[in-house]
Write an enzyme that holds these catalytic residues in place. Sequence first.
Site, mmCIF file in Angstrom:
data_model
loop_
_atom_site.group_PDB
_atom_site.id
_atom_site.type_symbol
_atom_site.label_atom_id
_atom_site.label_comp_id
_atom_site.label_asym_id
_atom_site.label_seq_id
_atom_site.Cartn_x
_atom_site.Cartn_y
_atom_site.Cartn_z
ATOM 1 N N ASP A 13 -0.419 7.577 -0.151
ATOM 2 C CA ASP A 13 -0.376 6.955 -1.465
ATOM 3 C C ASP A 13 1.086 6.910 -1.921
ATOM 4 O O ASP A 13 1.951 7.604 -1.362
ATOM 5 C CB ASP A 13 -1.232 7.778 -2.437
ATOM 6 C CG ASP A 13 -1.408 7.082 -3.773
ATOM 7 O OD1 ASP A 13 -1.396 5.839 -3.809
ATOM 8 O OD2 ASP A 13 -1.550 7.785 -4.787
ATOM 9 N N ASP A 15 2.400 6.345 -5.790
ATOM 10 C CA ASP A 15 2.648 7.018 -7.065
ATOM 11 C C ASP A 15 1.998 8.397 -7.075
ATOM 12 O O ASP A 15 0.819 8.551 -6.748
ATOM 13 C CB ASP A 15 2.107 6.177 -8.221
ATOM 14 C CG ASP A 15 2.883 4.879 -8.383
ATOM 15 O OD1 ASP A 15 4.100 4.948 -8.593
ATOM 16 O OD2 ASP A 15 2.269 3.801 -8.271
#
Length: 266
Positions: A13, A15
Amino acid sequence: MANRDEVECWLTDMDGVLVHENEALPGAAELIQQWRDTGTPFLVLTNNSIFTPRDLAARLRTSGLDVPEEAIWTSALATAAFCKSQMPGGSAFVIGEAGITTALHEAGFILTETNPDYVVVGETRNYSFEAITKAIRLIGQGARFIATNPDATGPSADGPLPATGAIAALITKATGREPYVVGKPNPMMFRSAMNKIGAHSENTGMIGDRMDTDIVAGIEAGLHTVLVLTGISDKSEIEKYPFRPNEVLHGVHELVVGEPLESDSI
Protein backbone atom coordinates in the site's frame (compact mmCIF):
# COMPACT_ATOMS: atom_id res chain seq x y z
CA MET A 1 2.99 -18.80 3.89
CA ALA A 2 4.34 -17.86 7.32
CA ASN A 3 7.99 -17.43 6.34
CA ARG A 4 9.05 -14.10 4.89
CA ASP A 5 12.14 -15.74 3.35
CA GLU A 6 9.85 -17.39 0.78
CA VAL A 7 8.59 -14.02 -0.53
CA GLU A 8 10.00 -13.21 -3.98
CA CYS A 9 7.58 -10.43 -5.02
CA TRP A 10 5.99 -7.62 -3.02
CA LEU A 11 2.79 -5.60 -3.16
CA THR A 12 2.59 -2.59 -0.86
CA ASP A 13 0.00 0.00 0.00
CA MET A 14 1.11 3.61 -0.39
CA ASP A 15 -0.49 5.98 2.13
CA GLY A 16 0.29 5.01 5.71
CA VAL A 17 2.95 2.53 4.60
CA LEU A 18 5.40 4.43 2.38
CA VAL A 19 4.19 8.00 2.86
CA HIS A 20 2.18 10.02 5.35
CA GLU A 21 0.85 13.44 4.34
CA ASN A 22 3.34 13.59 1.44
CA GLU A 23 6.33 12.77 3.66
CA ALA A 24 8.24 9.54 3.18
CA LEU A 25 8.03 7.24 6.21
CA PRO A 26 11.25 5.89 7.77
CA GLY A 27 12.81 3.13 5.70
CA ALA A 28 10.50 3.60 2.69
CA ALA A 29 13.17 4.99 0.35
CA GLU A 30 15.65 2.34 1.46
CA LEU A 31 13.14 -0.48 0.93
CA ILE A 32 12.23 0.70 -2.57
CA GLN A 33 15.93 0.97 -3.43
CA GLN A 34 16.58 -2.48 -1.97
CA TRP A 35 13.89 -3.99 -4.19
CA ARG A 36 15.22 -2.20 -7.26
CA ASP A 37 18.85 -3.17 -6.54
CA THR A 38 17.96 -6.83 -6.08
CA GLY A 39 15.57 -6.97 -9.03
CA THR A 40 12.66 -7.88 -6.76
CA PRO A 41 9.34 -7.44 -8.60
CA PHE A 42 7.08 -5.03 -6.71
CA LEU A 43 4.04 -2.83 -7.13
CA VAL A 44 2.80 0.11 -5.06
CA LEU A 45 -0.98 -0.16 -4.72
CA THR A 46 -3.53 2.54 -4.02
CA ASN A 47 -7.34 2.69 -4.01
CA ASN A 48 -7.10 6.30 -5.22
CA SER A 49 -8.53 6.40 -8.75
CA ILE A 50 -8.09 10.14 -9.36
CA PHE A 51 -4.48 10.09 -10.52
CA THR A 52 -2.59 8.27 -13.25
CA PRO A 53 0.56 6.30 -12.34
CA ARG A 54 2.62 9.12 -13.84
CA ASP A 55 0.94 11.63 -11.51
CA LEU A 56 1.52 9.39 -8.50
CA ALA A 57 5.15 8.72 -9.42
CA ALA A 58 5.71 12.50 -9.50
CA ARG A 59 3.97 12.88 -6.13
CA LEU A 60 6.15 10.17 -4.63
CA ARG A 61 9.30 11.81 -6.01
CA THR A 62 8.44 15.01 -4.15
CA SER A 63 8.21 12.85 -1.02
CA GLY A 64 11.69 11.48 -1.65
CA LEU A 65 10.66 8.11 -3.10
CA ASP A 66 11.91 7.01 -6.52
CA VAL A 67 9.11 4.74 -7.76
CA PRO A 68 8.76 4.30 -11.55
CA GLU A 69 5.24 4.76 -12.88
CA GLU A 70 5.18 1.17 -14.15
CA ALA A 71 5.55 0.04 -10.52
CA ILE A 72 2.28 1.73 -9.47
CA TRP A 73 -1.08 -0.07 -9.59
CA THR A 74 -4.25 1.89 -8.89
CA SER A 75 -7.88 0.87 -8.44
CA ALA A 76 -8.48 2.65 -11.76
CA LEU A 77 -6.02 0.37 -13.57
CA ALA A 78 -7.48 -2.68 -11.84
CA THR A 79 -10.99 -1.58 -12.85
CA ALA A 80 -9.96 -1.08 -16.47
CA ALA A 81 -8.25 -4.49 -16.52
CA PHE A 82 -11.39 -6.11 -15.09
CA CYS A 83 -13.71 -4.43 -17.61
CA LYS A 84 -11.42 -5.40 -20.49
CA SER A 85 -11.37 -9.01 -19.33
CA GLN A 86 -15.15 -9.09 -19.20
CA MET A 87 -16.00 -7.11 -22.33
CA PRO A 88 -13.06 -6.28 -24.62
CA GLY A 89 -13.69 -3.16 -26.67
CA GLY A 90 -16.68 -2.20 -24.54
CA SER A 91 -18.04 1.20 -23.61
CA ALA A 92 -18.53 3.08 -20.36
CA PHE A 93 -20.04 6.18 -18.86
CA VAL A 94 -17.56 7.42 -16.28
CA ILE A 95 -17.82 9.58 -13.20
CA GLY A 96 -14.21 10.28 -12.33
CA GLU A 97 -10.99 11.97 -13.32
CA ALA A 98 -7.89 11.28 -15.40
CA GLY A 99 -6.88 8.16 -13.48
CA ILE A 100 -9.93 6.15 -14.52
CA THR A 101 -10.64 7.77 -17.89
CA THR A 102 -7.04 7.27 -19.05
CA ALA A 103 -6.98 3.68 -17.80
CA LEU A 104 -10.20 2.81 -19.64
CA HIS A 105 -9.02 4.50 -22.85
CA GLU A 106 -5.76 2.55 -22.72
CA ALA A 107 -7.76 -0.65 -22.17
CA GLY A 108 -9.56 0.01 -25.47
CA PHE A 109 -12.84 1.30 -24.05
CA ILE A 110 -15.05 3.96 -25.59
CA LEU A 111 -16.36 6.58 -23.17
CA THR A 112 -19.93 7.50 -23.98
CA GLU A 113 -23.25 8.65 -22.56
CA THR A 114 -25.20 6.61 -25.11
CA ASN A 115 -26.13 3.05 -24.16
CA PRO A 116 -22.84 2.18 -22.39
CA ASP A 117 -22.00 -1.35 -21.29
CA TYR A 118 -20.84 -0.03 -17.90
CA VAL A 119 -21.36 2.89 -15.58
CA VAL A 120 -18.04 3.30 -13.77
CA VAL A 121 -17.90 5.47 -10.66
CA GLY A 122 -14.48 6.59 -9.49
CA GLU A 123 -13.18 9.36 -7.29
CA THR A 124 -13.29 13.05 -8.16
CA ARG A 125 -13.25 16.33 -6.31
CA ASN A 126 -16.03 17.62 -8.57
CA TYR A 127 -19.00 15.29 -8.27
CA SER A 128 -21.74 16.55 -10.56
CA PHE A 129 -25.44 16.17 -9.79
CA GLU A 130 -26.06 16.04 -13.53
CA ALA A 131 -23.55 13.20 -14.00
CA ILE A 132 -24.96 11.27 -11.04
CA THR A 133 -28.45 11.63 -12.48
CA LYS A 134 -27.19 10.37 -15.86
CA ALA A 135 -25.55 7.38 -14.15
CA ILE A 136 -28.78 6.50 -12.32
CA ARG A 137 -30.78 6.60 -15.56
CA LEU A 138 -28.23 4.56 -17.54
CA ILE A 139 -28.12 1.87 -14.86
CA GLY A 140 -31.91 1.81 -14.93
CA GLN A 141 -31.66 1.21 -18.68
CA GLY A 142 -29.42 -1.81 -18.18
CA ALA A 143 -25.81 -0.58 -17.86
CA ARG A 144 -23.70 -2.62 -15.44
CA PHE A 145 -22.62 -0.74 -12.31
CA ILE A 146 -18.93 -0.68 -11.35
CA ALA A 147 -17.12 1.26 -8.60
CA THR A 148 -13.35 1.62 -8.51
CA ASN A 149 -13.15 1.40 -4.72
CA PRO A 150 -15.41 1.33 -1.65
CA ASP A 151 -13.88 4.21 0.35
CA ALA A 152 -16.75 6.35 1.66
CA THR A 153 -14.57 9.35 2.51
CA GLY A 154 -11.24 10.82 1.55
CA PRO A 155 -8.92 13.12 3.48
CA SER A 156 -8.47 16.85 3.01
CA ALA A 157 -6.88 19.67 4.97
CA ASP A 158 -10.34 20.74 6.15
CA GLY A 159 -11.61 17.28 7.08
CA PRO A 160 -13.26 14.29 5.36
CA LEU A 161 -14.63 14.56 1.83
CA PRO A 162 -17.29 12.28 0.30
CA ALA A 163 -15.56 9.72 -1.89
CA THR A 164 -16.42 6.90 -4.28
CA GLY A 165 -18.25 4.70 -1.78
CA ALA A 166 -20.54 7.52 -0.69
CA ILE A 167 -21.52 8.43 -4.25
CA ALA A 168 -21.98 4.76 -5.16
CA ALA A 169 -24.30 4.41 -2.15
CA LEU A 170 -26.37 7.33 -3.40
CA ILE A 171 -26.69 5.65 -6.81
CA THR A 172 -27.54 2.31 -5.16
CA LYS A 173 -30.30 3.95 -3.14
CA ALA A 174 -31.77 5.46 -6.29
CA THR A 175 -31.49 2.34 -8.47
CA GLY A 176 -31.60 -0.61 -6.07
CA ARG A 177 -28.40 -1.86 -7.76
CA GLU A 178 -25.18 -2.60 -5.87
CA PRO A 179 -21.93 -1.91 -7.72
CA TYR A 180 -19.21 -4.45 -8.31
CA VAL A 181 -16.28 -2.92 -6.45
CA VAL A 182 -12.88 -3.76 -7.93
CA GLY A 183 -10.49 -2.05 -5.48
CA LYS A 184 -9.39 -3.23 -2.04
CA PRO A 185 -10.65 -5.19 -0.16
CA ASN A 186 -11.60 -7.15 -3.28
CA PRO A 187 -8.71 -9.59 -3.80
CA MET A 188 -9.34 -9.08 -7.53
CA MET A 189 -7.14 -5.98 -7.29
CA PHE A 190 -4.26 -8.06 -5.91
CA ARG A 191 -4.70 -10.75 -8.53
CA SER A 192 -4.59 -8.21 -11.35
CA ALA A 193 -1.50 -6.65 -9.76
CA MET A 194 0.22 -10.04 -9.57
CA ASN A 195 -0.67 -10.68 -13.22
CA LYS A 196 1.06 -7.43 -14.15
CA ILE A 197 4.38 -8.47 -12.60
CA GLY A 198 4.11 -12.20 -13.28
CA ALA A 199 3.86 -13.08 -9.58
CA HIS A 200 2.11 -15.97 -7.86
CA SER A 201 0.32 -15.96 -4.53
CA GLU A 202 2.65 -18.66 -3.19
CA ASN A 203 5.64 -16.30 -3.25
CA THR A 204 4.11 -12.82 -2.91
CA GLY A 205 3.84 -10.59 0.15
CA MET A 206 1.44 -7.71 0.87
CA ILE A 207 2.31 -4.78 3.14
CA GLY A 208 -0.54 -2.64 4.43
CA ASP A 209 -1.71 -0.47 7.30
CA ARG A 210 -5.39 -1.46 7.40
CA MET A 211 -6.81 -4.72 8.66
CA ASP A 212 -10.15 -4.22 6.89
CA THR A 213 -8.73 -3.70 3.40
CA ASP A 214 -5.04 -4.56 2.91
CA ILE A 215 -4.78 -7.51 5.27
CA VAL A 216 -8.12 -9.21 4.66
CA ALA A 217 -7.70 -8.93 0.89
CA GLY A 218 -4.14 -10.23 1.14
CA ILE A 219 -5.29 -13.23 3.17
CA GLU A 220 -8.12 -13.95 0.72
CA ALA A 221 -5.65 -13.74 -2.18
CA GLY A 222 -3.34 -16.22 -0.42
CA LEU A 223 -0.47 -13.79 0.21
CA HIS A 224 2.03 -13.38 3.03
CA THR A 225 0.57 -10.41 4.91
CA VAL A 226 2.50 -7.73 6.79
CA LEU A 227 0.69 -5.09 8.86
CA VAL A 228 2.64 -1.92 9.66
CA LEU A 229 1.64 0.38 12.50
CA THR A 230 2.52 3.64 10.71
CA GLY A 231 -0.99 4.11 9.33
CA ILE A 232 -4.36 3.77 11.02
CA SER A 233 -3.98 0.37 12.70
CA ASP A 234 -2.57 -0.32 16.14
CA LYS A 235 -2.27 -3.54 18.10
CA SER A 236 -5.63 -3.03 19.81
CA GLU A 237 -7.26 -2.73 16.38
CA ILE A 238 -5.95 -6.17 15.41
CA GLU A 239 -7.91 -7.79 18.22
CA LYS A 240 -11.22 -6.69 16.69
CA TYR A 241 -10.85 -9.02 13.73
CA PRO A 242 -11.14 -12.81 13.44
CA PHE A 243 -8.11 -12.98 11.13
CA ARG A 244 -4.45 -12.13 11.69
CA PRO A 245 -1.59 -10.91 9.50
CA ASN A 246 1.48 -13.11 9.25
CA GLU A 247 3.58 -10.29 10.69
CA VAL A 248 3.09 -7.03 12.55
CA LEU A 249 5.86 -4.46 12.11
CA HIS A 250 6.40 -1.00 13.53
CA GLY A 251 7.18 0.21 10.01
CA VAL A 252 8.68 -0.75 6.65
CA HIS A 253 12.15 0.09 7.94
CA GLU A 254 12.09 -3.37 9.53
CA LEU A 255 12.02 -4.94 6.07
CA VAL A 256 15.27 -3.26 5.06
CA VAL A 257 18.15 -5.74 5.14
CA GLY A 258 20.50 -4.95 7.99
CA GLU A 259 17.88 -3.10 10.05
CA PRO A 260 17.16 -4.44 13.56
CA LEU A 261 13.90 -6.37 13.74
CA GLU A 262 11.15 -5.38 16.18
CA SER A 263 8.39 -7.46 14.61
CA ASP A 264 5.73 -9.64 16.16
CA SER A 265 5.42 -12.64 13.84
CA ILE A 266 2.66 -15.18 13.98
